[in-house]
Design a protein around this motif. Structure first.
Motif, PDB file in Angstrom:
ATOM      1  N   PRO A  63      39.689 -62.382  17.257  1.00 13.97           N
ATOM      2  CA  PRO A  63      38.368 -62.040  18.028  1.00 13.97           C
ATOM      3  C   PRO A  63      37.299 -63.249  17.764  1.00 13.97           C
ATOM      4  CG  PRO A  63      38.547 -60.942  16.083  1.00 13.97           C
ATOM      5  CD  PRO A  63      39.858 -61.760  15.839  1.00 13.97           C
ATOM      6  N   PRO A  64      36.545 -63.484  18.765  1.00 12.26           N
ATOM      7  CA  PRO A  64      35.452 -64.386  18.590  1.00 12.26           C
ATOM      8  C   PRO A  64      34.267 -63.867  17.483  1.00 12.26           C
ATOM      9  CG  PRO A  64      35.179 -63.164  20.774  1.00 12.26           C
ATOM     10  CD  PRO A  64      36.633 -62.787  20.166  1.00 12.26           C
ATOM     11  N   GLU A  65      33.805 -64.810  16.843  1.00 16.34           N
ATOM     12  CA  GLU A  65      32.722 -64.516  16.019  1.00 16.34           C
ATOM     13  C   GLU A  65      31.247 -65.014  16.482  1.00 16.34           C
ATOM     14  OE1 GLU A  65      33.711 -65.575  11.516  1.00 16.34           O
ATOM     15  OE2 GLU A  65      35.567 -65.982  12.713  1.00 16.34           O
ATOM     16  N   PHE A  66      31.454 -65.405  17.656  1.00 13.99           N
ATOM     17  CA  PHE A  66      30.210 -66.088  18.467  1.00 13.99           C
ATOM     18  C   PHE A  66      29.484 -67.012  17.470  1.00 13.99           C
ATOM     19  CE2 PHE A  66      31.379 -62.437  20.829  1.00 13.99           C
ATOM     20  CZ  PHE A  66      30.909 -62.904  21.950  1.00 13.99           C
ATOM     21  N   ILE A  67      30.277 -67.759  16.784  1.00 14.42           N
ATOM     22  CA  ILE A  67      29.413 -68.979  16.117  1.00 14.42           C
ATOM     23  C   ILE A  67      30.374 -70.170  16.262  1.00 14.42           C
ATOM     24  CG2 ILE A  67      28.816 -67.472  13.915  1.00 14.42           C
ATOM     25  CD1 ILE A  67      31.307 -68.240  12.579  1.00 14.42           C
ATOM     26  N   ASP A  68      29.720 -71.294  15.815  1.00 15.56           N
ATOM     27  CA  ASP A  68      30.522 -72.587  15.949  1.00 15.56           C
ATOM     28  C   ASP A  68      31.905 -72.271  15.476  1.00 15.56           C
ATOM     29  OD1 ASP A  68      30.783 -75.198  16.356  1.00 15.56           O
ATOM     30  OD2 ASP A  68      30.444 -75.663  14.410  1.00 15.56           O
ATOM     31  N   GLY A  69      32.819 -72.832  16.353  1.00 12.73           N
ATOM     32  CA  GLY A  69      34.339 -72.894  15.947  1.00 12.73           C
ATOM     33  C   GLY A  69      35.034 -71.447  16.321  1.00 12.73           C
ATOM     34  N   SER A  70      34.210 -70.440  16.794  1.00  8.70           N
ATOM     35  CA  SER A  70      34.736 -69.200  17.239  1.00  8.70           C
ATOM     36  C   SER A  70      34.177 -68.487  18.152  1.00  8.70           C
ATOM     37  CB  SER A  70      34.941 -68.269  16.057  1.00  8.70           C
ATOM     38  OG  SER A  70      35.481 -67.081  16.071  1.00  8.70           O
ATOM     39  N   THR A 135      19.912 -73.778  24.062  1.00 13.96           N
ATOM     40  CA  THR A 135      19.015 -74.528  23.444  1.00 13.96           C
ATOM     41  C   THR A 135      19.677 -74.718  21.842  1.00 13.96           C
ATOM     42  OG1 THR A 135      17.376 -73.290  24.337  1.00 13.96           O
ATOM     43  CG2 THR A 135      16.801 -74.469  22.501  1.00 13.96           C
ATOM     44  N   ASP A 136      20.499 -74.029  21.134  1.00 13.76           N
ATOM     45  CA  ASP A 136      20.754 -74.142  19.798  1.00 13.76           C
ATOM     46  C   ASP A 136      22.133 -74.788  19.741  1.00 13.76           C
ATOM     47  OD1 ASP A 136      21.427 -71.669  21.334  1.00 13.76           O
ATOM     48  OD2 ASP A 136      20.901 -70.317  19.670  1.00 13.76           O
ATOM     49  N   PHE A 137      22.650 -75.425  20.760  1.00 11.94           N
ATOM     50  CA  PHE A 137      23.802 -75.922  20.602  1.00 11.94           C
ATOM     51  C   PHE A 137      23.891 -77.071  21.735  1.00 11.94           C
ATOM     52  CE2 PHE A 137      25.087 -71.886  19.098  1.00 11.94           C
ATOM     53  CZ  PHE A 137      25.647 -72.339  17.649  1.00 11.94           C
ATOM     54  N   CYS A 138      24.621 -77.012  22.972  1.00 13.40           N
ATOM     55  CA  CYS A 138      24.596 -78.292  23.574  1.00 13.40           C
ATOM     56  C   CYS A 138      23.281 -79.077  24.017  1.00 13.40           C
ATOM     57  CB  CYS A 138      25.435 -77.740  25.188  1.00 13.40           C
ATOM     58  SG  CYS A 138      27.155 -77.678  24.564  1.00 13.40           S
ATOM     59  N   VAL A 156      12.506 -79.760  28.112  1.00 17.04           N
ATOM     60  CA  VAL A 156      11.442 -79.113  28.811  1.00 17.04           C
ATOM     61  C   VAL A 156      11.937 -77.758  28.266  1.00 17.04           C
ATOM     62  CG1 VAL A 156      10.934 -78.657  31.203  1.00 17.04           C
ATOM     63  CG2 VAL A 156      12.155 -80.688  30.686  1.00 17.04           C
ATOM     64  N   GLU A 157      11.068 -77.306  27.591  1.00 17.77           N
ATOM     65  CA  GLU A 157      11.166 -75.909  26.706  1.00 17.77           C
ATOM     66  C   GLU A 157      11.313 -74.901  27.463  1.00 17.77           C
ATOM     67  OE1 GLU A 157       8.035 -75.328  23.752  1.00 17.77           O
ATOM     68  OE2 GLU A 157       9.194 -73.395  22.913  1.00 17.77           O
ATOM     69  N   ASN A 158      10.617 -74.659  28.416  1.00 17.76           N
ATOM     70  CA  ASN A 158      10.683 -73.410  29.524  1.00 17.76           C
ATOM     71  C   ASN A 158      12.065 -73.437  30.425  1.00 17.76           C
ATOM     72  OD1 ASN A 158       9.237 -75.139  30.895  1.00 17.76           O
ATOM     73  ND2 ASN A 158       8.707 -73.556  32.186  1.00 17.76           N
ATOM     74  N   ALA A 159      12.702 -74.638  30.122  1.00 16.45           N
ATOM     75  CA  ALA A 159      13.760 -74.706  31.148  1.00 16.45           C
ATOM     76  C   ALA A 159      15.317 -74.559  30.358  1.00 16.45           C
ATOM     77  CB  ALA A 159      13.875 -76.027  31.977  1.00 16.45           C
ATOM     78  N   CYS A 160      14.950 -74.060  29.192  1.00  8.32           N
ATOM     79  CA  CYS A 160      16.146 -73.742  28.123  1.00  8.32           C
ATOM     80  C   CYS A 160      16.262 -72.387  27.700  1.00  8.32           C
ATOM     81  CB  CYS A 160      15.897 -74.586  26.876  1.00  8.32           C
ATOM     82  SG  CYS A 160      15.604 -76.482  27.170  1.00  8.32           S
ATOM     83  N   ARG A 161      17.471 -71.820  27.364  1.00  8.92           N
ATOM     84  CA  ARG A 161      17.326 -70.676  26.581  1.00  8.92           C
ATOM     85  C   ARG A 161      18.661 -70.942  25.656  1.00  8.92           C
ATOM     86  NH1 ARG A 161      13.605 -69.838  29.267  1.00  8.92           N
ATOM     87  NH2 ARG A 161      13.196 -67.990  30.367  1.00  8.92           N
ATOM     88  N   GLY A 162      18.478 -69.957  24.517  1.00  6.04           N
ATOM     89  CA  GLY A 162      19.318 -70.245  23.470  1.00  6.04           C
ATOM     90  C   GLY A 162      20.490 -68.944  23.078  1.00  6.04           C
ATOM     91  N   VAL A 163      21.766 -69.363  22.608  1.00  5.54           N
ATOM     92  CA  VAL A 163      22.383 -68.364  22.216  1.00  5.54           C
ATOM     93  C   VAL A 163      21.582 -67.493  21.120  1.00  5.54           C
ATOM     94  CG1 VAL A 163      24.655 -67.879  20.861  1.00  5.54           C
ATOM     95  CG2 VAL A 163      24.554 -69.688  22.543  1.00  5.54           C
ATOM     96  N   PRO A 166      22.273 -66.525  14.919  1.00  3.49           N
ATOM     97  CA  PRO A 166      21.476 -65.487  14.307  1.00  3.49           C
ATOM     98  C   PRO A 166      20.077 -65.668  14.896  1.00  3.49           C
ATOM     99  CG  PRO A 166      21.708 -66.926  12.506  1.00  3.49           C
ATOM    100  CD  PRO A 166      22.606 -67.091  13.448  1.00  3.49           C
ATOM    101  N   PRO A 167      19.349 -64.497  15.290  1.00  2.00           N
ATOM    102  CA  PRO A 167      18.136 -64.623  15.813  1.00  2.00           C
ATOM    103  C   PRO A 167      17.201 -65.688  15.227  1.00  2.00           C
ATOM    104  CG  PRO A 167      18.669 -62.171  15.519  1.00  2.00           C
ATOM    105  CD  PRO A 167      20.025 -63.039  14.801  1.00  2.00           C
ATOM    106  N   GLY A 168      16.561 -66.319  16.015  1.00  2.00           N
ATOM    107  CA  GLY A 168      15.641 -67.296  15.528  1.00  2.00           C
ATOM    108  C   GLY A 168      16.168 -68.897  15.674  1.00  2.00           C
ATOM    109  N   SER A 169      17.406 -68.934  16.001  1.00  2.00           N
ATOM    110  CA  SER A 169      18.292 -70.138  15.918  1.00  2.00           C
ATOM    111  C   SER A 169      17.764 -70.960  16.966  1.00  2.00           C
ATOM    112  CB  SER A 169      19.801 -70.109  15.813  1.00  2.00           C
ATOM    113  OG  SER A 169      20.218 -69.280  17.155  1.00  2.00           O
ATOM    114  N   ALA A 170      17.310 -70.475  18.059  1.00  2.00           N
ATOM    115  CA  ALA A 170      16.897 -71.288  19.257  1.00  2.00           C
ATOM    116  C   ALA A 170      15.631 -71.981  18.862  1.00  2.00           C
ATOM    117  CB  ALA A 170      16.677 -70.431  20.450  1.00  2.00           C
ATOM    118  N   ALA A 171      14.622 -71.347  18.118  1.00  2.00           N
ATOM    119  CA  ALA A 171      13.643 -71.677  17.733  1.00  2.00           C
ATOM    120  C   ALA A 171      13.671 -72.751  16.712  1.00  2.00           C
ATOM    121  CB  ALA A 171      12.542 -70.651  17.101  1.00  2.00           C
ATOM    122  N   LYS A 172      14.606 -72.551  15.812  1.00  2.00           N
ATOM    123  CA  LYS A 172      15.028 -73.398  14.719  1.00  2.00           C
ATOM    124  C   LYS A 172      15.548 -74.705  15.369  1.00  2.00           C
ATOM    125  CE  LYS A 172      18.188 -73.787  10.645  1.00  2.00           C
ATOM    126  NZ  LYS A 172      19.515 -73.832  11.178  1.00  2.00           N
TER     127      LYS A 172
END
Ligand code: VGL
Ligand code: ZN
Length: 191
Positions: A63-70, A135-138, A156-163, A166-172
């Protein structure tokens, strides 16, 4: 901030599978579409990347773990999930760049293993404006890839969204990009 003729907009992976209802949905992913449609006409150069995987891509987990590689099976080449969001205005002459097309290689960077940098350079592009999903990957890796190739890079910050898992990874990811030298702007700053 004035958009110049030597600027390019790079729209990353605004595909059905990354939008709500898709295989690997990004929260509010569809909300980048009207923002991108609005700024697109300001640019003489537009590039649209696609995550474009074979059926047996190495990033698919079961099953997918919803992280890099899975990840869940997503953006399989020529499947409906891999199509651009239906409302995204993709000009007929836009450059489309497919990435992570080989079974045994993951790639989050539209500059990695493609001729994108060369094509932009040949078009005299100096500044690259990056937007899209996720935002947090590609988006992050494509922005860093553009920097590595010597372009001036704007997110262009408001033209992006992140996976954002864990929460906070888009801001990071945005902080990482800033530290690396990416400038952050807002669609409303552009004219
Ligand atoms: C992406 C996860 C897996 C992305 C692609 O486009 O950000 N994320 N494949
Ligand atoms: Zn992928």
């Amino acid at each position: 901030m004035k958009v110049e003729s030597t600027d390019a907009l790079v729209v990353v992976d605004v595909q059905n599978d990354f939008c709500p209802g898709g295989a690997l949905p990004v929260e509010e992913g569809q909300r980048v579409v009207p923002v991108i449609n609005q700024i697109l006409p300001m640019f003489e150069h537009a590039v649209f990347s696609r995550d474009w995987h074979p059926e047996d891509h190495c990033s698919f987990g079961d099953p997918p773990e919803f992280i890099d590689g899975s990840w869940p099976r997503h953006c399989v080449a020529n499947s409906p999930g891999a199509e651009f969001h239906g409302d995204l205005l993709v000009p007929a002459d836009a450059l489309i760049v497919d990435k992570a097309t080989k079974s045994d290689t993951e790639s989050y960077d539209a500059f990695d293993d493609t001729d994108l940098a060369e094509r932009l350079r040949r078009a005299q592009v100096g500044r690259v404006f990056v937007c899209g999903l996720a935002t947090d990957f590609c988006v992050k890796h494509t922005a860093l890839g553009a920097l590595d190739h010597g372009f001036d890079v704007f997110l262009v910050e408001n033209a992006c969204r992140g996976v954002n898992f864990p929460p906070g990874s888009a801001a990071k990811a945005i902080e990482e990009m800033k530290l690396a030298g990416v400038h952050v702007c807002w669609s409303g700053d552009l004219e």
